[in-house]
Design a protein around this motif. Structure first.
Motif, short mmCIF file in Angstrom:
data_model
loop_
_atom_site.label_atom_id
_atom_site.label_comp_id
_atom_site.label_asym_id
_atom_site.label_seq_id
_atom_site.Cartn_x
_atom_site.Cartn_y
_atom_site.Cartn_z
N GLU A 60 90.57 30.13 43.55
CA GLU A 60 91.96 30.55 43.69
C GLU A 60 92.03 32.08 43.61
OE1 GLU A 60 94.51 28.22 41.15
OE2 GLU A 60 93.70 26.35 41.93
N ASN A 61 92.73 32.66 42.63
CA ASN A 61 92.85 34.12 42.52
C ASN A 61 91.84 34.69 41.54
OD1 ASN A 61 94.97 34.25 44.33
ND2 ASN A 61 96.51 33.95 42.74
N ASP A 118 92.24 37.62 39.01
CA ASP A 118 92.52 38.73 39.93
C ASP A 118 91.26 39.50 40.31
OD1 ASP A 118 95.29 38.13 39.89
OD2 ASP A 118 95.49 39.21 37.99
N THR A 119 90.16 38.79 40.49
CA THR A 119 88.89 39.41 40.85
C THR A 119 88.29 38.69 42.04
OG1 THR A 119 88.49 39.98 38.53
CG2 THR A 119 86.59 40.03 40.00
#
Length: 160
Positions: A60-61, A118-119
């Motif tokens: 996902e994110n 967020d990586t």
């Protein structure tokens, strides 16, 4: 197929059983030689804590980081965590973070996954094991920094 053993033509059932047995045997032989992660972890010199960076995969994110860790010591590690530094693909420090592996039983291999939110995995160029930030055993004092050996199955640099 089996005529040389009994002198009779084998039944379809017997031929199928022999085929299954042969396939199973080949699977076992192949399994014994293709267990790369296990062989990588088990064949690390005399290290008593073996840490392998096994994979980085998008989730996902996040970037999901998978480690294989083995406690080759005779005692349980009640708490184990490592401070690691993530570098970007240009060599700059992106962040420092702690990976908590929890309790490790003696002579036991486990797999742990951590999601870096967020990586993007493609933005990670190197993972440095900075130090053992937590290393406790109820039975005796342990210096996890000197006992650690690292291995890597990814395309990025990983180690101490």
């Amino acid at each position: 197929m089996c005529r040389f053993l009994t002198g009779k033509k084998p039944t379809k059932r017997a031929a199928l059983a022999l085929l299954r047995f042969s396939a199973f045997t080949l699977l076992l032989v192949g399994w014994g030689t293709s267990g790369q992660a296990q062989n990588t972890i088990d064949n690390v010199g005399s290290a008593e804590i073996q840490l392998e960076l096994n994979s980085l995969a998008p989730n996902e994110n996040a970037c999901r980081v998978t480690f294989v860790i083995k406690n080759d010591q005779p005692q349980t590690l009640d708490q184990l965590a490592f401070e690691m530094v993530l570098f970007d693909t240009k060599g700059g420090v992106d962040r420092m973070t702690k990976f908590d592996f929890g309790k490790l039983l003696p002579q036991k291999t486990i797999v742990k996954r951590f999601d870096l939110s967020d990586t993007k995995c493609t933005e990670i160029g190197r993972v440095l094991v900075n130090k053992a930030s937590l290393c406790k055993s109820a039975s005796q004092a342990v210096d996890c920094n000197t006992l650690l050996e690292t291995t890597n199955r990814t395309g990025i640099n990983f180690g101490q």
